[in-house]
Write a protein that holds these residues in place. Structure first.
Motif, PDB file in Angstrom:
ATOM      1  N   ILE A 738       0.762  -1.107   0.012  1.00  0.00           N
ATOM      2  CA  ILE A 738       0.051  -0.086   0.114  1.00  0.00           C
ATOM      3  C   ILE A 738       0.903   1.199  -0.281  1.00  0.00           C
ATOM      4  O   ILE A 738       1.660   1.342   0.758  1.00  0.00           O
ATOM      5  CB  ILE A 738      -0.964   0.029   1.319  1.00  0.00           C
ATOM      6  N   ASP A 739       0.633   2.261  -1.007  1.00  0.00           N
ATOM      7  CA  ASP A 739       1.291   3.306  -0.920  1.00  0.00           C
ATOM      8  C   ASP A 739       0.520   4.619  -1.522  1.00  0.00           C
ATOM      9  O   ASP A 739      -0.568   4.263  -2.096  1.00  0.00           O
ATOM     10  CB  ASP A 739       2.638   3.344  -1.795  1.00  0.00           C
ATOM     11  N   ASP A 847       0.622 -14.081  -5.860  1.00  0.00           N
ATOM     12  CA  ASP A 847       0.496 -12.989  -6.596  1.00  0.00           C
ATOM     13  C   ASP A 847       0.737 -11.853  -5.658  1.00  0.00           C
ATOM     14  O   ASP A 847       0.802 -11.834  -4.486  1.00  0.00           O
ATOM     15  CB  ASP A 847      -0.876 -12.521  -7.508  1.00  0.00           C
ATOM     16  N   SER A 848       1.065 -10.725  -6.407  1.00  0.00           N
ATOM     17  CA  SER A 848       1.280  -9.262  -5.582  1.00  0.00           C
ATOM     18  C   SER A 848       0.199  -8.479  -6.075  1.00  0.00           C
ATOM     19  O   SER A 848      -0.160  -8.285  -7.396  1.00  0.00           O
ATOM     20  CB  SER A 848       2.675  -8.891  -6.237  1.00  0.00           C
ATOM     21  N   LEU A 849      -0.231  -7.567  -5.155  1.00  0.00           N
ATOM     22  CA  LEU A 849      -1.083  -6.426  -5.531  1.00  0.00           C
ATOM     23  C   LEU A 849      -0.515  -5.083  -4.746  1.00  0.00           C
ATOM     24  O   LEU A 849      -0.075  -5.224  -3.893  1.00  0.00           O
ATOM     25  CB  LEU A 849      -2.500  -6.788  -4.801  1.00  0.00           C
ATOM     26  N   PHE A 850      -0.663  -4.177  -5.844  1.00  0.00           N
ATOM     27  CA  PHE A 850      -0.135  -2.882  -5.210  1.00  0.00           C
ATOM     28  C   PHE A 850      -1.309  -1.892  -5.375  1.00  0.00           C
ATOM     29  O   PHE A 850      -2.047  -1.640  -6.293  1.00  0.00           O
ATOM     30  CB  PHE A 850       0.985  -2.367  -6.512  1.00  0.00           C
ATOM     31  N   PHE A 851      -1.614  -1.349  -4.236  1.00  0.00           N
ATOM     32  CA  PHE A 851      -2.783  -0.483  -3.980  1.00  0.00           C
ATOM     33  C   PHE A 851      -2.123   1.038  -3.781  1.00  0.00           C
ATOM     34  O   PHE A 851      -1.821   1.254  -2.720  1.00  0.00           O
ATOM     35  CB  PHE A 851      -3.600  -0.859  -2.729  1.00  0.00           C
ATOM     36  N   LEU A 852      -2.568   1.760  -4.541  1.00  0.00           N
ATOM     37  CA  LEU A 852      -2.296   3.333  -4.693  1.00  0.00           C
ATOM     38  C   LEU A 852      -3.193   3.909  -4.242  1.00  0.00           C
ATOM     39  O   LEU A 852      -4.156   4.107  -5.187  1.00  0.00           O
ATOM     40  CB  LEU A 852      -1.530   3.697  -5.838  1.00  0.00           C
ATOM     41  N   TYR A 853      -3.688   4.343  -2.936  1.00  0.00           N
ATOM     42  CA  TYR A 853      -4.857   4.854  -2.592  1.00  0.00           C
ATOM     43  C   TYR A 853      -5.097   6.183  -2.684  1.00  0.00           C
ATOM     44  O   TYR A 853      -4.050   7.255  -2.774  1.00  0.00           O
ATOM     45  CB  TYR A 853      -5.308   4.380  -0.965  1.00  0.00           C
TER      46      TYR A 853
END
Length: 878
Positions: A738-739, A847-853
């Motif tokens: 999360i970023d 898997d990888s999840l990138f959450f740009l909130y």
């Protein structure tokens, strides 16, 4: 013409270090009509305001503005000059202004100095009205009504003269000072060190002392008990008692209300029962309790005491007029009240002489009325007391006071208990030893007015405001907590959080503002994006705070200016293109100038921490008074090497990837970068840059190296200490990072770090803020698809001026063009929470999840819901 927005830039800002009015103006059809195309306009304007001829404008010499009018200038620029001129003609000494052309046709940003908001904005409204009347054909506009209204608004709404004198004294000493509310209350100092002043009552003035001074009978009793001479007298509660006391004391007498102030209802030198009867029956306000006491023949003096020391002394002269043989006393008073030095209340050096019962009753003693016509040359005293509030004037006599009188005044003030006191003395001659039979202290006043000392009618002005500030604070350091201000494009929040962590210790409370909230120690007092001046003031005004660490974003500076005039440490993390095209910041050069404001306001004995790896930031070294500390990710950086040769302090990453400091020629290796949690095993280069600046700031505030080592090892990039900044979780076999990366530079730093941890198929959920330029929005989409296997495009809830789906559609088109036929997955799910669920449902363990909130509460809520559904806790990896 149409006013679109108005901003009051209270603190240092893009345009000036002084309060600045900022107005967004739409010229509408006048955009196509510069001044040289408007027939008769220039002539009518200069006839209306001939003082405009003296304006230099950007040409730098008198008459420059007239030249600009003749060659053709636009109406925004003209309104700027008129608003300045009108204020100046109203007695408000302002001179600076600047008008900037906006990015859209017809839009201008007009800025100019102001001293008080209401009068400052009205000056622009008046300027607009004057111009519109001329454009409608008026060959001349009477500006006097506008000028009078500006003057009236200014003096009605500004600080009172006593508080203003104290405010100005603190300001001149570099001590933080701010008006609180709309009355005459100011806060001097910041945080735990602050004190307050209202009029001349300080936060150190005892309540009981004020109460005692307001009761004149109690005051006399206290003074008499310590040997201070006071007039014989008694309190009466009926007319019968008044006459009885007067007989016992003996005429002539003085009569005044028990709890009066500012000379109201005071009648002196009443020589007989007949005069006393006449006064009692002509009084408008019938007092329930009246003091009747012996009248002393002599001069009326005010002795101003601060902390038991005499600061100033004035002889007060009752108001008078001089007859001319044909005008009434009323008319003579009206003429005198037009004296520009006289104003209503306390707004000017002298007060207008009131036409009230106090005046009429006093005149009756001499068988005069307001309609009487005095003989030529005759001096008519129109009031029985010399208070400035009733129109009296003051003559400075500070240098004439005999030591015995000085000592007596000090005893009087200390006996009542007042730290700031006005001792009123009747005495034949203040320059000779005190004669107790002919002199008496008639009052000791709390909250004494000090304008008579700053603006005497005759004699030397005395800076009582400065003396009061000196009494409250011996030095600026006693008044101001350290302020550490952090600006830049990326890394501000992380740097701010680390500095707070490094500074904290037992019994030492650090206040912090950042893009998440406002913090006092571990306590959150506000949430949301709190990186502006309103939030900063909450820290600076908090009496628990020992040091302030303030993230300072561009938006807040543009909305209101800085919340502080100077900072002890100024940090610039980096500068890249971001938020261009907003509020007059149209290009990168202007953005750099805006960020440069923080180095510019660093104190001369402060520290300016600059990222030596950013060429724009390095150039800011030429614009700071502070001591420069460079930071760099490269030991070969030539700015760092040059700084070392000059004996400056530097923090950098050495050839062995150790965090290293050179200070006073001594090299200190702190820790290997990979061992420090926030660097994420040394892979997050942007966080290493942030860490170096945080260490430099904390070290400048005296935090020892060993403490910094311990603190660096205990600051972790998790949701507790660094919420929303590369927080990494493992949930049901999936890696989730999360970023808050929300611009090109931030996204690039995110992917540069994430590539070291990604596994399996990667999916990114991303949006772009709507106030980014089109090319920035497209570039963020292109970057995302280059660094991920699948992209879910969401949309921010705050569209920031964009239409629904506009940003998402733009990103989708750019991403689609970038992936070509690669087969990468591309979707639009505009709702933030649904976008996270969609990405989750499309993923598999491994898997990888990138959450740009946009909102941390949404993404954290998603994690909690998934964790609950899976009946498992989210496991932190790092």
């Amino acid at each position: 013409m149409k006013i679109i927005r108005v901003r009051y830039l209270k603190g240092p800002n893009y345009f000036s270090y002084k309060p600045t009015m900022w107005i967004e103006l739409d010229l509408e059809e006048l955009e196509f009509s510069p001044s040289n195309t408007l027939s008769g306009f220039n002539e009518a304007l200069l006839k209306t305001l001939p003082s405009l001829r003296s304006h230099t404008c950007s040409l730098g010499y008198e008459g420059g503005f007239v030249e600009r009018l003749e060659e053709g200038t636009w109406m925004g620029h003209i309104l700027e000059h008129i608003a300045i001129d009108l204020q100046y003609l109203a007695g408000i000494k302002v001179k600076r202004g600047k008008t900037i052309t906006g990015g859209k046709k017809g839009i201008y940003f007009v800025t100019y100095d102001y001293r008080e908001p209401k009068s400052g904005f009205y000056a622009f409204q008046a300027a607009k009205e004057i111009v519109e009347k001329i454009l409608d054909g008026a060959p001349y506009v009477d500006s006097s009504t506008y000028i009078h209204e500006i003057e009236n608004l200014y003096f009605t709404n500004k600080l009172g003269p006593s508080t203003e004198a104290i405010y100005n004294a603190a300001f001149a000493k570099g001590i933080p000072v701010e008006r609180v509310g709309t009355d005459s209350l100011v806060r001097i100092g910041t945080g735990r060190r602050q004190k307050h002043v209202q009029a001349t009552i300080t936060s150190q003035t005892p309540y009981m002392a004020v109460e005692n001074s307001c009761d004149k009978q109690v005051t006399k009793s206290i003074l008499s008990s310590v040997g201070v001479p006071v007039p014989e007298g008694e309190t009466a509660s009926s007319y019968e008692e008044v006459f009885g006391v007067a007989e016992r004391v003996g005429f002539p007498v003085v009569m005044k209300p028990l709890n009066g102030n500012q000379g109201r209802g005071v009648f002196t030198n009443i020589k007989s029962r007949e005069e006393l009867f006449s006064i009692l029956h002509c009084m408008e306000n019938k007092e329930t309790e009246i003091i009747v006491e012996r009248y002393y023949q002599g001069n009326d003096y005010r002795l101003l005491m601060v902390d038991g020391k005499l600061i100033a002394a004035s002889m007060r002269v009752p108001p008078f007029v001089i007859g001319n043989g044909h005008e009434s006393i009323r008319k003579l008073i009206e003429v005198e009240n037009k004296n520009p030095l006289r104003g209503d209340g306390h707004e000017k050096p002298m007060t207008k002489i009131p036409l009230n019962s106090t005046i009429t009753c006093h005149l009756e003693k001499s068988n005069l009325t307001l309609e009487s016509i005095p003989e030529p040359g005759s001096v008519i005293q129109v009031a029985g007391n010399a208070n400035l509030s009733t129109g009296g004037l003051a003559i400075d006599v500070t240098d004439e006071i005999h030591p015995t009188i000085r000592e007596m005044a000090s005893l009087a003030a200390q006996s009542i208990g007042l730290d700031v006191a006005g001792v009123d003395l009747i005495c034949p001659d203040i320059s000779v030893p005190l004669d107790r039979s002919k002199s008496a202290v008639i009052e000791v006043n709390a909250a004494p007015g000090i304008r008579m000392h700053h603006y005497p009618a005759k004699g030397k002005p005395r800076d009582v405001g400065n003396a009061i500030v000196d009494y409250l604070f011996k030095t600026r350091e006693e008044a101001a907590i350290p302020i550490i201000a952090i600006t830049g494009t990326n890394g501000k929040t992380t740097t701010t959080r680390m500095i707070k962590h490094f500074l904290e210790r037992d019994g030492y409370h650090v206040g912090m503002t950042n893009s998440d909230g406002v913090y006092i120690g571990s306590r959150v007092i506000d949430e949301g994006d709190c990186s502006g001046p309103i939030s900063a003031r909450k820290i600076l005004a908090n009496p628990e705070v020992d040091a302030a660490v303030l993230e300072t974003a561009r938006g807040g500076i543009l909305r209101e200016g800085l919340a502080f005039r100077e900072c002890d440490v100024g940090i610039v993390t980096n500068v890249s293109e971001d938020h261009l095209g907003l509020d007059g910041i149209e290009d990168f050069k202007q953005l750099v100038k805006l960020k440069r404001l923080i180095p510019e306001v660093v104190r001369q004995d402060g520290v300016c921490v600059l990222n030596a790896d950013d060429p724009e930031v390095v150039q800011m070294a030429a614009h700071t008074r502070g001591r420069i500390v460079y930071t760099s990710l490269f030991h070969t950086n030539h700015h760092v090497q040059g700084a070392v040769e000059r004996g400056w302090t530097v923090w950098y990453l050495d050839e062995d990837n150790w965090i290293t400091c050179i200070k006073e020629g001594k090299k200190m290796k702190l820790l290997p970068a990979k061992d420090i949690p926030v660097t994420i095993e040394g892979k997050a280069r942007h966080n290493i840059a942030n860490l170096l600046q945080a260490l430099a700031a904390a070290s400048s505030q005296g935090v020892e190296i060993e403490v910094l080592k311990e603190k660096a090892l205990t600051f972790k990039p998790d949701h507790e200490q660094s919420r929303g900044r590369f927080n990494t979780f493992e949930l049901d076999g999936r890696l989730i990072i999360i970023d808050y990366a929300h611009n090109i530079a931030g996204l690039n730093a995110f992917f540069d770090t994430a590539k070291h941890f990604r596994k399996g198929t990667t999916t990114t959920v991303l949006s772009a803020p709507g106030d980014r330029q089109d090319h920035e929005i497209r570039e963020m989409a292109r970057m995302a698809v280059k660094n991920t296997d699948g992209l879910v495009i969401r949309e921010d809830q705050d569209l920031r001026g964009r239409a629904p789906y506009e940003t998402a559609s733009m990103m989708h088109a750019a991403a689609l063009k970038e992936i070509g036929g690669s087969g990468k997955q591309l979707s639009i799910i505009t709702d933030e929470l649904k976008a996270y669920y969609y990405a989750w449902n499309c993923s598999h363990p491994g898997d990888s999840l990138f959450f740009l909130y946009e909102k941390y509460s949404v993404v954290s809520g998603f994690l909690s819901q998934i964790s609950s559904q899976k009946n498992m806790g989210a496991k932190k990896i790092i």
